[in-house]
Design a protein around this motif. Structure first.
Motif, PDB file in Angstrom:
ATOM      1  N   ASN A 185       0.810  -1.216   0.000  1.00  0.00           N
ATOM      2  CA  ASN A 185       0.000   0.000   0.000  1.00  0.00           C
ATOM      3  C   ASN A 185       0.843   1.265   0.000  1.00  0.00           C
ATOM      4  O   ASN A 185       0.372   2.336   0.388  1.00  0.00           O
ATOM      5  CB  ASN A 185      -0.920   0.012   1.237  1.00  0.00           C
ATOM      6  CG  ASN A 185      -1.896  -1.142   1.259  1.00  0.00           C
ATOM      7  OD1 ASN A 185      -1.979  -1.912   0.318  1.00  0.00           O
ATOM      8  ND2 ASN A 185      -2.652  -1.263   2.340  1.00  0.00           N
ATOM      9  N   ASN A 188      -0.418   4.625  -1.227  1.00  0.00           N
ATOM     10  CA  ASN A 188      -1.506   5.295  -0.503  1.00  0.00           C
ATOM     11  C   ASN A 188      -1.009   6.467   0.332  1.00  0.00           C
ATOM     12  O   ASN A 188      -1.802   7.285   0.793  1.00  0.00           O
ATOM     13  CB  ASN A 188      -2.233   4.301   0.414  1.00  0.00           C
ATOM     14  CG  ASN A 188      -2.998   3.238  -0.355  1.00  0.00           C
ATOM     15  OD1 ASN A 188      -3.074   3.284  -1.584  1.00  0.00           O
ATOM     16  ND2 ASN A 188      -3.565   2.283   0.357  1.00  0.00           N
ATOM     17  N   ASN A 252      -2.356  -4.016  -3.386  1.00  0.00           N
ATOM     18  CA  ASN A 252      -2.906  -2.974  -2.515  1.00  0.00           C
ATOM     19  C   ASN A 252      -4.200  -3.505  -1.902  1.00  0.00           C
ATOM     20  O   ASN A 252      -5.125  -3.874  -2.623  1.00  0.00           O
ATOM     21  CB  ASN A 252      -3.186  -1.700  -3.328  1.00  0.00           C
ATOM     22  CG  ASN A 252      -3.479  -0.496  -2.450  1.00  0.00           C
ATOM     23  OD1 ASN A 252      -4.162  -0.597  -1.449  1.00  0.00           O
ATOM     24  ND2 ASN A 252      -2.972   0.661  -2.861  1.00  0.00           N
TER      25      ASN A 252
END
Length: 400
Positions: A185, A188, A252
């Motif tokens: 991730n 992000n 993700n």
């Protein structure tokens, strides 16, 4: 834009004794859902959506929040949930709860439902993920999840309460579930600290995309395994859009903030993964054709109970921790078509096994209808009462 804080902060939000916001939502604050003014507002909104827009169901995210008292504690009979269950306007709409919240309250199987609410069965997801990747000690739990989680939901009073799923909008896609051991991730913006860390995933030996033929074949077989089990389980099946053509979020598992290829459905993968798409079609059609997979239709048939468990030898009620083979059999009698038996064989072991089928009445015979070892499915009459199940695969047999 409405500011509930501006209307009355003390009424609309759950507050600590110090006046701070309780954060059971993960978003910084939590509505005071069981205050009469607040739950009336919620009821009015839902009624409006039903009567004006003809919405026929609602799924409530972190629904356990709806049952918290003004001090944040869980209530035994929350007024809001009770009102939703018995409201005359909402009486025919679907009510589905994500039966936990970000404050640690977990109510799968104990959500205040009044026999009206269905629940996302988080234990189905967790137990099946662990079983399908071959974890030890998961065979018994997998068998129970497949027959409607009757250890969680009372058979007669909580019919259709279990929404079975292995993937959803939160977490990995089904393709990523068998392509990544860890979440990825980074894009992000939170240094990979966001998103769940307990994914019960398995990358089949290589993290992420690979050209390794054997690894890719195993991943696709595990996808077929997961969907075959989902379609052969009692309860309401749910799967994530895009799983039918191996959509990926590139590892993700919290892609809500990505408005790009990471979170979009990549329809170009449909042609590339058409065999998976066709398998999904096949299993959906199989489930629709056989009502026995969806419900108890006659409390059994041919002296077989409605539900039974089997190991590599027939009639095994309990599974030892080391076992990774589960056989589940459903038996029923349709008025128009007569008796039918369906046997689901799942092998999460990494070696093939020799398995004996239960003996059918002399007038019936077994037919193999699913084998996830194969890309395409074809039906085959069984000439003997045993079969070989290949490593990490699922087979389905119908007795007629």
């Amino acid at each position: 834009f409405f500011s509930f804080k501006g209307f009355d902060n003390n009424i609309y939000y759950l507050l600590t004794p110090e006046g701070k916001y309780y954060n059971f939502s993960g978003c910084g604050n939590t509505l005071n859902c069981n205050h009469p003014m607040v739950y009336q507002m919620i009821l009015n909104c839902l009624r409006y959506w039903v009567t004006t827009y003809r919405v026929n169901g609602f799924r409530f995210d972190l629904a356990s929040i709806l049952g918290r008292n003004e001090d944040g504690s869980p209530m035994n009979k929350p007024p809001l949930l009770q009102s939703l269950a018995f409201d005359p306007i909402l009486g025919d709409v679907k009510l589905i709860a994500e039966a936990w919240d970000a404050g640690g309250l977990y109510q799968v199987g104990t959500f205040p439902a009044w026999n009206r609410w269905a629940e996302w069965n988080g234990r189905y997801r967790d137990d099946l993920r662990r079983y399908l990747k071959g974890d030890e000690g998961m065979a018994q739990a997998a068998a129970l999840r497949m027959v409607g989680s009757r250890d969680i939901y009372e058979v007669h009073n909580r019919k259709n309460a279990s929404v079975n799923f292995i993937t959803c909008h939160d977490g990995f896609t089904l393709y990523d579930l068998y392509s990544y051991n860890e979440k990825h991730n980074e894009k992000n913006g939170w240094n990979n600290t966001d998103g769940a860390g307990d994914n019960n995933s398995w990358n089949c030996g290589i993290e992420g995309e690979t050209d390794d033929v054997e690894v890719n074949a195993l991943r696709r077989r595990l996808i077929r395994n997961a969907f075959a089990i989902l379609m052969c389980s009692r309860g309401i099946p749910m799967f994530l859009a895009g799983d039918e053509f191996c959509n990926t979020q590139f590892g993700n598992n919290n892609a809500y903030c990505q408005d790009n290829l990471t979170s979009w459905l990549d329809w170009s993968r449909l042609e590339k993964n058409k065999d998976i798409f066709q398998f999904f079609q096949y299993m959906i059609q199989f489930r629709k054709k056989h009502r026995l997979l969806r419900t108890n239709i006659s409390d059994g048939a041919c002296n077989f109970p409605d539900v039974s468990f089997h190991g590599i030898e027939p009639w095994q009620n309990q599974f030892a921790d080391h076992e990774r083979y589960v056989g589940v059999m459903f038996a029923g009698h349709e008025r128009d078509t007569g008796p039918e038996i369906i046997y689901i064989a799942s092998n999460s072991y990494w070696e093939e096994l020799e398995v004996k089928l239960p003996v059918l009445p002399v007038s019936m015979c077994w037919e193999q209808v699913v084998d996830t070892w194969e890309k395409s499915q074809c039906k085959k009459k069984m000439e003997k009462n045993s079969f070989t199940i290949r490593p990490r695969s699922v087979m389905v047999f119908v007795g007629r």
